[in-house]
Design a protein around this motif. Sequence first.
Motif, PDB file in Angstrom:
ATOM      1  N   TYR A 555       0.789  -1.218   0.000  1.00 31.53           N
ATOM      2  CA  TYR A 555       0.000   0.000   0.000  1.00 31.53           C
ATOM      3  C   TYR A 555       0.823   1.270   0.000  1.00 31.53           C
ATOM      4  O   TYR A 555       0.282   2.348   0.040  1.00 31.53           O
ATOM      5  CB  TYR A 555      -0.927   0.011   1.224  1.00 31.53           C
ATOM      6  N   TRP A 567      -5.445  16.979   8.474  1.00 34.31           N
ATOM      7  CA  TRP A 567      -6.498  16.529   9.375  1.00 34.31           C
ATOM      8  C   TRP A 567      -6.630  17.536  10.503  1.00 34.31           C
ATOM      9  O   TRP A 567      -5.777  17.643  11.365  1.00 34.31           O
ATOM     10  CB  TRP A 567      -6.153  15.151   9.934  1.00 34.31           C
TER      11      TRP A 567
ATOM     12  N   LYS B  56       1.422   0.145   6.096  1.00 36.88           N
ATOM     13  CA  LYS B  56       0.296   0.988   5.703  1.00 36.88           C
ATOM     14  C   LYS B  56       0.737   2.102   4.786  1.00 36.88           C
ATOM     15  O   LYS B  56       1.908   2.446   4.698  1.00 36.88           O
ATOM     16  CB  LYS B  56      -0.345   1.590   6.949  1.00 36.88           C
ATOM     17  N   GLU B  57      -0.257   2.695   4.116  1.00 33.96           N
ATOM     18  CA  GLU B  57      -0.002   3.807   3.227  1.00 33.96           C
ATOM     19  C   GLU B  57       0.399   5.024   4.050  1.00 33.96           C
ATOM     20  O   GLU B  57      -0.092   5.234   5.144  1.00 33.96           O
ATOM     21  CB  GLU B  57      -1.292   4.115   2.477  1.00 33.96           C
ATOM     22  N   ILE B  59       0.266   8.978   4.215  1.00 35.11           N
ATOM     23  CA  ILE B  59      -0.394  10.149   3.633  1.00 35.11           C
ATOM     24  C   ILE B  59       0.322  11.398   4.115  1.00 35.11           C
ATOM     25  O   ILE B  59       0.635  11.525   5.286  1.00 35.11           O
ATOM     26  CB  ILE B  59      -1.868  10.208   4.093  1.00 35.11           C
ATOM     27  N   LEU B 218      -0.369  13.923  15.311  1.00 40.36           N
ATOM     28  CA  LEU B 218      -1.690  13.548  14.810  1.00 40.36           C
ATOM     29  C   LEU B 218      -1.724  13.478  13.296  1.00 40.36           C
ATOM     30  O   LEU B 218      -2.570  12.813  12.712  1.00 40.36           O
ATOM     31  CB  LEU B 218      -2.735  14.572  15.271  1.00 40.36           C
ATOM     32  N   LEU B 225       4.828   7.483  10.954  1.00 40.43           N
ATOM     33  CA  LEU B 225       4.307   7.303  12.310  1.00 40.43           C
ATOM     34  C   LEU B 225       5.039   6.185  13.011  1.00 40.43           C
ATOM     35  O   LEU B 225       5.347   6.271  14.204  1.00 40.43           O
ATOM     36  CB  LEU B 225       2.815   6.997  12.238  1.00 40.43           C
TER      37      LEU B 225
ATOM     38  N   SER C  83      -6.717   9.778  15.951  1.00 38.52           N
ATOM     39  CA  SER C  83      -6.684  10.457  14.655  1.00 38.52           C
ATOM     40  C   SER C  83      -6.978   9.458  13.551  1.00 38.52           C
ATOM     41  O   SER C  83      -6.491   8.336  13.580  1.00 38.52           O
ATOM     42  CB  SER C  83      -5.292  11.054  14.463  1.00 38.52           C
ATOM     43  N   PRO C  84      -7.772   9.820  12.554  1.00 40.14           N
ATOM     44  CA  PRO C  84      -8.018   8.863  11.467  1.00 40.14           C
ATOM     45  C   PRO C  84      -6.768   8.513  10.689  1.00 40.14           C
ATOM     46  O   PRO C  84      -6.710   7.484  10.033  1.00 40.14           O
ATOM     47  CB  PRO C  84      -9.039   9.572  10.583  1.00 40.14           C
ATOM     48  N   ARG C  85      -5.748   9.361  10.788  1.00 39.92           N
ATOM     49  CA  ARG C  85      -4.497   9.032  10.116  1.00 39.92           C
ATOM     50  C   ARG C  85      -3.841   7.797  10.695  1.00 39.92           C
ATOM     51  O   ARG C  85      -3.022   7.159  10.060  1.00 39.92           O
ATOM     52  CB  ARG C  85      -3.502  10.189  10.234  1.00 39.92           C
ATOM     53  N   HIS C  86      -4.167   7.507  11.971  1.00 43.36           N
ATOM     54  CA  HIS C  86      -3.548   6.353  12.608  1.00 43.36           C
ATOM     55  C   HIS C  86      -4.439   5.124  12.518  1.00 43.36           C
ATOM     56  O   HIS C  86      -4.081   4.061  13.013  1.00 43.36           O
ATOM     57  CB  HIS C  86      -3.279   6.638  14.098  1.00 43.36           C
ATOM     58  N   ALA C  87      -5.638   5.239  11.895  1.00 45.63           N
ATOM     59  CA  ALA C  87      -6.660   4.208  12.046  1.00 45.63           C
ATOM     60  C   ALA C  87      -6.697   3.236  10.873  1.00 45.63           C
ATOM     61  O   ALA C  87      -6.316   3.547   9.749  1.00 45.63           O
ATOM     62  CB  ALA C  87      -8.025   4.871  12.190  1.00 45.63           C
ATOM     63  N   ASP C  88      -7.195   1.999  11.158  1.00 46.38           N
ATOM     64  CA  ASP C  88      -7.473   1.018  10.116  1.00 46.38           C
ATOM     65  C   ASP C  88      -8.958   0.887   9.879  1.00 46.38           C
ATOM     66  O   ASP C  88      -9.393   0.511   8.791  1.00 46.38           O
ATOM     67  CB  ASP C  88      -6.946  -0.364  10.521  1.00 46.38           C
ATOM     68  N   ALA C 107     -12.959  12.877   7.329  1.00 43.76           N
ATOM     69  CA  ALA C 107     -12.308  11.845   8.135  1.00 43.76           C
ATOM     70  C   ALA C 107     -12.050  10.607   7.301  1.00 43.76           C
ATOM     71  O   ALA C 107     -10.996   9.977   7.404  1.00 43.76           O
ATOM     72  CB  ALA C 107     -13.176  11.503   9.339  1.00 43.76           C
ATOM     73  N   GLU C 109     -11.509  10.480   4.069  1.00 44.51           N
ATOM     74  CA  GLU C 109     -10.397  10.721   3.146  1.00 44.51           C
ATOM     75  C   GLU C 109      -9.073  10.838   3.864  1.00 44.51           C
ATOM     76  O   GLU C 109      -8.013  10.645   3.262  1.00 44.51           O
ATOM     77  CB  GLU C 109     -10.656  11.994   2.343  1.00 44.51           C
ATOM     78  N   ALA C 110      -9.132  11.146   5.157  1.00 42.91           N
ATOM     79  CA  ALA C 110      -7.875  11.287   5.899  1.00 42.91           C
ATOM     80  C   ALA C 110      -7.301   9.955   6.322  1.00 42.91           C
ATOM     81  O   ALA C 110      -6.165   9.897   6.785  1.00 42.91           O
ATOM     82  CB  ALA C 110      -8.089  12.160   7.131  1.00 42.91           C
ATOM     83  N   THR C 111      -8.061   8.883   6.187  1.00 41.70           N
ATOM     84  CA  THR C 111      -7.584   7.582   6.655  1.00 41.70           C
ATOM     85  C   THR C 111      -6.754   6.920   5.562  1.00 41.70           C
ATOM     86  O   THR C 111      -7.180   6.876   4.415  1.00 41.70           O
ATOM     87  CB  THR C 111      -8.779   6.682   6.987  1.00 41.70           C
ATOM     88  N   PRO C 112      -5.572   6.410   5.920  1.00 44.65           N
ATOM     89  CA  PRO C 112      -4.773   5.772   4.880  1.00 44.65           C
ATOM     90  C   PRO C 112      -5.264   4.354   4.573  1.00 44.65           C
ATOM     91  O   PRO C 112      -5.888   3.708   5.409  1.00 44.65           O
ATOM     92  CB  PRO C 112      -3.359   5.745   5.474  1.00 44.65           C
ATOM     93  N   ASN C 113      -4.951   3.876   3.367  1.00 43.44           N
ATOM     94  CA  ASN C 113      -5.288   2.516   2.987  1.00 43.44           C
ATOM     95  C   ASN C 113      -4.322   1.551   3.637  1.00 43.44           C
ATOM     96  O   ASN C 113      -3.200   1.913   3.897  1.00 43.44           O
ATOM     97  CB  ASN C 113      -5.179   2.365   1.469  1.00 43.44           C
ATOM     98  N   PRO C 114      -4.673   0.314   3.894  1.00 42.35           N
ATOM     99  CA  PRO C 114      -5.986  -0.307   3.716  1.00 42.35           C
ATOM    100  C   PRO C 114      -6.945   0.067   4.837  1.00 42.35           C
ATOM    101  O   PRO C 114      -6.588   0.008   5.996  1.00 42.35           O
ATOM    102  CB  PRO C 114      -5.655  -1.807   3.790  1.00 42.35           C
ATOM    103  N   LYS C 115      -8.155   0.500   4.493  1.00 46.48           N
ATOM    104  CA  LYS C 115      -9.071   0.950   5.507  1.00 46.48           C
ATOM    105  C   LYS C 115     -10.421   0.254   5.375  1.00 46.48           C
ATOM    106  O   LYS C 115     -10.790  -0.203   4.296  1.00 46.48           O
ATOM    107  CB  LYS C 115      -9.264   2.462   5.424  1.00 46.48           C
TER     108      LYS C 115
END
Lengths: 666, 318, 171
Positions: A555, A567, B56-57, B59, B218, B225, C83-88, C107, C109-115
Amino acid sequence: MLLLTQITVLITIFAGIIALLLQHWHRLAKFFSFALLGLSSCLTIFIGSKTLITQQTLTWQMVTAFPGLNWQFTLDPLAAFFLAIVGLIVLAITFYGPAYLRGYEKKRSITNMLLCTALFVAAMYLVLLASNVFSFLFAWELMSLSSYFLVIYLHENSVNRKAAFVYLLMAHASGLFILASFGILAKFSTNLDFISIHLAHLPTLWAHCAFILALIGFGMKAGIIPLHVWLPRAHPVAPSHISALMSGVMLKIAIYGLLRFVFSLLGTLYWQWGVTILIIGTVSALLGVLYALMQHDLKKLLAYHSIENIGIIFIGIGLAIIFMSTNHPVLAALGLVAALYHCLNHALFKSLLFLGAGVIQHQIHEQDLEKMGGLIHKMPHTALFFLIGCISISALPPFNGFVSEWLTYQTTLQAPMLSSGILRTLLPISAALLALTSALAATCFVKAYGAIFLGRPKTRQVRHAKDPTFSMVAAMGFLSLMCLVFGIFPVFTINLINSIPQQLLGTGLITTKNWLWLMPLTGNTTTYAPLLLCFGVLTIGGVVFWLVSCRPSNYAKKIKDAGYIPWGCGFGKIGATTQYTASAFAMPIRRVFKGVWAVTETLTKDNGNFEYNLITEDWSWRYFYEKLEKYLTFIARKIAYIQSGNVRIYLAYMFFTLLLLLWLVI
Amino acid sequence: MVGYMIWVFALLQTILFVAAAPLLSGLVKWLKCRLQNRRGSSILQPYRSLKKLFKKETIVANNASFIFHFTPYLIFTITILISATIPLIIANSPFTYIADIIVLIGLFALARFFLALSGLDIGTAFGGMGSSREMMLSSLAEPALLLAFFTLAMNAESTNLSTIIQHFITTKHLLFSPSLIFTALGFVIIAVAETGRIPIDNPDTHLELTMIHEAMILEYSGHHLALIEWASQIKFMIYCVLFVDLFFPFGLATSLTLNVIGISCLALLAKLFFLSFTLSIAEINLAKIRLFRAPYLLSFAFLLCLLGVLNHIILEVR
Amino acid sequence: MLKTLTKIFKVGIVTEPLFSDKTSTEFEKTGSICKKLIATKFSGSFAIRQIDAGSCNGCELEIHALNNPFYSIERFGIHFVASPRHADLLLVTGPVSRHMQAALITAYEATPNPKLVIAVGDCGACGGEFGCSYASCGAVSNVIPVNGIISGCPPTPTELLRGIINILTKK
């Protein structure tokens, strides 16, 4: 060598004269003037380094028509070191100046600027070389006057005029104090040159008086608290390369004056002087950085940081005097080396920061931190060099600011060598306050860098900013490179500086041929190898980058493509107003150190619009200088009664004075 | 031969340090879960988190600058460098000659500088808030930390970490001197502040307004990260190991024989386990204090370290 | 502090399979299946970001219960992040109110793949009591692409966990 020094000074003066001669062809004048300045700076760097390596001392004399007032100059390692510092900064200014002055050429004449710059630099060289009271004071006055004309260059604004007036006033006050202190020295010596003054013996009380007067005089020029009020007024209003010269170099000339006075002219040192200088240095450093944290005018912030760094230099000098007067000359040499190294470092990184501030001012015509933002995308090279300046001034390894602070800490660690308990406790406390100062300086520069370069643009004019011409960027690049070089090769620099403690204190640090490890005190395993540290960072960083970024992954897309917005918890459109401002960044520090500033905070509501005003002022200006000004004006007004304007009264004054004098003589 | 061996050993020690750091964080978390009467994640969970994050990707916001990209690598590298200079198993590590304890403070300051800048980079409110709070607290912690190191350095007459530790190993009775007790207490408070544990900062919080360290990261995702989280785990382990090395250096290997190194490893495990247990008990009993009460706690740490220095200078130096 | 410590050691570990649930043995099995799925698909660590898109907080209470000592979802490698950036996984509750529509899309769009996205509760699944109106968008799938739903008003923690497992099995 002698001829070379004389030629250098003459070239500098000629650089000013040629500006006068070519005043109608200002491009040519600018070119020749700066070219000659650059040539003289290269020669100065050469002379300075050669004298430091060979450790020779040269003297020459020029006789004038007045009896007893001849010009005498000496080139010794102490003068050579400061000459080299001046040369380095002037060399950077030579590249920066022509492009910078292009912005002023259309509206006003630059002849005055070129002439006074050349005279200023020449005066600084003369102060460093002077070795009798007359030449020293003459050159000192020339330096103050020429810098006044430079500060008041943009005279249309009344704020600038007031600031320049305060500067002139305090420069002359400092000159008077220095004159008084030299007067005390002259009373006890046979002749007015520095060698005979050094050999003269001063009674203790007179030595203390001379020291206090010199400390006030040179300290006022250097900018210690509470004599610093001219600095944050004068440095912002001057053109940026002049601010760089004043902040980076002129303050060092004041330090040179103090060093020359204390170590060379006053024969015996007393530990009380060391303690005074140490306490003044610590207080200046701490208060300087705390005042700087609350500023939102970029150049005023940098000016307060100059006060902080002068405080750090004073800490080093104080340590040197304490150790020397309690019979530890090697440790005194360490303290002195730390102070001198910091002089060099401060000159480099402060000039770099002021040149960067000049570039920013030129591009967006703004000085206020709250009106900048996002400049890193518009001027990446300036941002990079300014970052190096910020890292250096925050005393972070591997740049040069850290080396001088490390040396200062090593000196304070030798406190158990002293026998007096009070001194032994004072040194670690001042080291702790120095640590607080450098941590707060890092905070201040995170704030400044973040407000200027990072985030989003807060005003419209930021969008038109771009990187300046190559010469200005090259000047900043040169200074950044010097910051890095003096941070990575400290042993080389210390070997050069070592001749100065040799001359002033009688011993130097024991130098080694090992250029990799900085080991200031033998018999101690304290070492620091910045080159290996740098090498380690690059190697490990390279390996990590290769392992992490260059491996294929399911990915891991190329990061740059999609237009991802930041964000911000999903709050609608993220604009420039949602980010942290500079004042907001400094708010926790303001709450913690509440009593340090005179803060006026007002929130007014006007038809649903709120207006928030935060004014932080200097305590010393409000409660010392303004009161002093009030009393002096009151006394002056009372004395002004004798100036009645009536000719008959003046004739009566003359008559009665004549009678009085006749009675006294007869 | 011995000279060459010691460099190899120091390198292996560094790799062990970096590899074991997530284990220590996992251990503290596991102990906390057990003390909260529940069965929590396993001790190896941080490794799994890091592995997932590396896959993970990543961003990056469209207005990020080179500082945002470059900070995770820089912080990770600097933390590895600092861990290289800490004697973990052998007391006489040659890397300590490159950077002494004052350089250690400087390197931590450099990592924090860049982390704070990256928090400000994107231009959101949280990043700025995290940067501002972190810089304020670390400014107050730094003088205390320097004074703590000064006491130790004045005892051993050197700022080299190996020299200090070996000095305390050879003169064990000094460890019970009042200056070191005060310094140890001050150091504990500073370590809590710098690593962002309760009562200064709650590492598990989800409320952005209560975050200090978390708020600056964040915006980071993916491998960035992962690097920053690993770096903060290594930093936690650095402070733990510094505490046990400086104040309880019993058992550290002073020579390169196998049984001495074995004893050193066992001693290290026991000391770190005991420290994690104490930390977990403290964390479940205390609550996070208000941000503007943290300066009082840090001034108390400064006072303790100052008392340590004064004790040393006045009572212990002849 | 001593009182706290004695209480801790008296109470002991309370995380146990639930006796009162009729399908408790199934829960134990599904619990271990969940752990295995996360180990294969997300390297053993699964981060959830819970988004309240206008819910009544009933579902939030049940989601919050997943973290208590009884259910203790952390033993499966699942943790909640800020944060959604840290989330699956995005766990979205509530019928998406119009005010939260843009925030939810941001939120996502802020989440990285794979989500993955799960709509929790009847409100999230189909609009529930509120439906699609001037005030709410109805089901979460009307706003962002959803990988699975967990119905219930509110769903119990066991049902939440089963829902997560279903999604992981499907993926």
